[in-house]
Motif scaffolding. Structure first.
Motif, short mmCIF file in Angstrom:
data_model
loop_
_atom_site.label_atom_id
_atom_site.label_comp_id
_atom_site.label_asym_id
_atom_site.label_seq_id
_atom_site.Cartn_x
_atom_site.Cartn_y
_atom_site.Cartn_z
N SER A 145 0.84 -1.20 0.00
CA SER A 145 0.00 0.00 0.00
C SER A 145 0.88 1.24 0.00
O SER A 145 2.03 1.22 0.44
CB SER A 145 -0.93 0.01 1.22
OG SER A 145 -0.18 0.07 2.42
N VAL A 146 0.30 2.35 -0.49
CA VAL A 146 1.00 3.62 -0.56
C VAL A 146 0.04 4.73 -0.17
O VAL A 146 -1.13 4.72 -0.58
CB VAL A 146 1.52 3.91 -2.00
CG1 VAL A 146 2.35 5.19 -2.02
CG2 VAL A 146 2.31 2.73 -2.54
N SER A 147 0.52 5.68 0.62
CA SER A 147 -0.22 6.92 0.82
C SER A 147 0.51 8.02 0.07
O SER A 147 1.74 8.12 0.13
CB SER A 147 -0.33 7.27 2.31
OG SER A 147 0.95 7.45 2.88
N PHE A 148 -0.24 8.83 -0.65
CA PHE A 148 0.35 9.76 -1.61
C PHE A 148 -0.31 11.12 -1.40
O PHE A 148 -1.52 11.26 -1.57
CB PHE A 148 0.06 9.22 -3.02
CG PHE A 148 0.65 10.03 -4.14
CD1 PHE A 148 1.92 9.75 -4.60
CD2 PHE A 148 -0.09 11.03 -4.74
CE1 PHE A 148 2.45 10.48 -5.66
CE2 PHE A 148 0.44 11.77 -5.78
CZ PHE A 148 1.71 11.49 -6.25
N CYS A 149 0.46 12.13 -0.99
CA CYS A 149 -0.11 13.43 -0.61
C CYS A 149 -0.15 14.39 -1.79
O CYS A 149 0.81 14.50 -2.55
CB CYS A 149 0.69 14.03 0.54
SG CYS A 149 -0.15 15.39 1.33
N LEU A 150 -1.27 15.10 -1.92
CA LEU A 150 -1.44 16.09 -2.98
C LEU A 150 -1.21 17.51 -2.51
O LEU A 150 -1.03 18.41 -3.33
CB LEU A 150 -2.86 15.98 -3.55
CG LEU A 150 -3.28 14.61 -4.09
CD1 LEU A 150 -4.77 14.59 -4.36
CD2 LEU A 150 -2.49 14.27 -5.35
N SER A 151 -1.21 17.73 -1.21
CA SER A 151 -1.18 19.08 -0.65
C SER A 151 0.20 19.51 -0.17
O SER A 151 0.34 20.51 0.52
CB SER A 151 -2.18 19.20 0.50
OG SER A 151 -1.84 18.29 1.54
#
Length: 517
Positions: free
Chosen positions: A351-357
């Motif tokens: 799994s990956v968490s990917f930030c846009l902000s």
């Protein structure tokens, strides 16, 4: 007739004006008398805290606006200020009003030499121009006049380097948000959200993706999604964002135990220690259910994790039968620094968490990516955590714009960070140190080595302006940087930082570091 002969045809009007002024003068309360006479004589007078006082009176000498100010709640400064504004247009004959201190949030401040100056005044829906102001300093409840400042002297340039989360959406990003087609995302019907999820899944070469409100929620969803049963344990680095800055949500909400390994300076941890920490068989122990890594590594100074170590970590997790979660809040920065596709960095991650902000400049939002079954579980977890949003394509559009237009420019952010680090290194300061080789991406980690100065002290100095500094540099720059601990601070570049901003901060760093020697 006598009055007409002496004063002429305007005599009655002059007398009416005189009587009006006398009446207004006699009707003032004691507080206003003190203000009036202390202003005339430039004497100190007592101020009582509690509210903002505005006095507008064209009859007094000279016409003025009086504001009694107090420091914001976020400041530890003991300085208050009283600003006398000479008006260019005629105000009402006499008006007095009060407002709560919350209205001060509409005001911007410049702090330096123990003085708080107003950059612009706007409160209770009224905006005033400042041709000139008098700045006064508050000491032990008394106010003393300390000098005059022109409006030009009060202009300042603020460069916010505290984090890459402080970015403002560009005009083009806002236009993309406003034009985005919308639907109900909880029903899975927002076309812009669906497009973003497909885009991120393809970018990371994962089966599916899910838009969520924040990076903290994204990590928590992934942890709970892997540690589904009770008695689970996860392995993290002791300097990871999950371990230090997410309120122990995995334990607080999910009941997941954490085993912290020592992070090395490059953001990695010892894989042998990780293997030794795995617990599965004994009934006395929790069951190791997840390993977490972070790329880039925030508290290690924005380090991009080495590809060789990522390969070894992934292979070791496969051997142990334990899923690997990648906190990829700044994954695009890591991919840019290592010059590889982002999918290469999460090849072994379940799994990956990917930030846009952050580096991508969107106002909010993160994306979770992984296998279909995992994302189905993540949808349930997002809902129970309060992350189900409706017409959220507005934010998804900002994320798509960031991926298409901001991500290709991340190398500029890295170059700016390197220039800031070089300014510190070139100063050869004994107070603040930096390791140029440690600057991989957009984060510069500063080591404060003066025994009589903390990181917080240094950050406050960089966010203030002194009279000597203004005289030497000829510019008024406020550089906001963030303390990480009592001895470390960081500067973070982002898409809102220009080359001109960097040049200004470099000059300020050189001046301040010389001043502190």
């Amino acid at each position: 007739m006598i009055m007409f002969c002496i004063l002429g045809p305007f005599g009655p009007f002059l007398l009416i004006h005189l009587f009006t002024n006398v009446f207004l003068f006699l009707s003032m309360d004691l507080f206003h008398y003190l203000i009036f006479f202390s202003f005339l004589l430039q004497l100190p007078f007592l101020l009582e805290p509690g509210e903002v006082q505005m006095l507008i009176n064209e009859s007094l000498y000279p016409p003025l606006t009086l504001l009694k100010l107090y420091p914001h709640s976020c400041s530890t400064s003991t300085v208050s200020s009283l600003v006398l504004e000479k008006r260019t247009r005629r105000p009402h004959p006499l008006a007095s009003l009060t407002a709560s201190c919350n209205n001060l949030k509409k005001m911007k401040f410049i702090r330096g030499s123990g003085v708080t100056m107003i950059k612009c005044i706007g409160f209770v829906g009224v905006s005033y121009k400042i041709p000139s102001v008098q700045v006064l300093q508050h000491r032990r409840h008394f106010v003393h006049h300390i000098g005059d400042w022109s409006a030009a002297n009060l202009s300042c340039h603020i460069v916010d380097l505290r984090s890459d989360t402080v970015t403002q959406p560009s005009v083009a990003m806002k236009e993309a948000m406003m034009k985005a087609p919308l639907g109900d995302d909880v029903f899975g019907e927002d076309p812009t959200v669906l497009a973003l999820q497909v885009k991120v899944a393809d970018l990371l070469e994962k089966d599916a993706a899910l838009f969520v409100p924040s990076g903290t929620m994204a990590n928590l969803i992934c942890i709970l999604g892997h540690c589904w049963g009770r008695g689970a344990e996860m392995i993290v680095g002791n300097k990871s964002h999950i371990y230090l800055s997410e309120q122990a949500g995995s334990s607080q909400i999910g009941g997941v135990h954490t085993w912290a390994l020592t992070n090395k300076t490059n953001g990695t941890f010892c894989l042998e220690e990780m293997t030794e920490a795995v617990r599965k068989s004994r009934p006395h122990n929790p069951i190791t259910s997840l390993v977490c890594a972070e790329n880039t590594h925030n508290y290690c100074g924005g380090k991009a994790l080495p590809l060789e170590w990522l390969n070894e970590l992934g292979e070791r997790c496969v051997e142990l039968g334990i899923p690997l979660h990648m906190d990829g809040a700044r994954l695009m920065n890591a991919a840019t620094a290592l010059q590889v596709p982002p999918a290469r960095l999460v090849k072994h991650s379940t799994s990956v968490s990917f930030c846009l902000s952050k580096g991508l400049g969107a106002p909010a939002g993160s994306v979770v990516a992984g296998p279909h079954e995992f994302i189905t579980r993540a949808i349930r977890l997002r809902k129970v955590l309060g992350g189900g949003m409706r017409q959220v394509g507005l934010l998804a559009a900002a994320g798509i714009y960031g991926l298409d237009h901001v991500a290709p420019l991340l190398l500029d952010d890295h170059r700016h960070a390197k220039l800031l680090a070089q300014a510190v290194w070139e100063a050869r300061s004994n107070v603040v140190k930096v390791n140029l080789e440690d600057v991989h991406t957009n984060i510069v980690k500063l080591e404060i080595q003066a025994p009589n100065m903390s990181a917080d002290d240094f950050c406050k100095r960089m966010s203030s302006i002194t009279e000597d500094e203004m005289a030497v540099l000829g510019e008024h720059t406020i550089a906001k940087i963030a303390p990480l601990s009592s001895t470390t601070a960081k500067m973070v570049t982002h898409c809102n930082i220009t080359s001109s901003d960097v040049s200004r901060v470099r000059r300020k760093l050189a001046y301040v570091l010389k001043e502190l020697e």
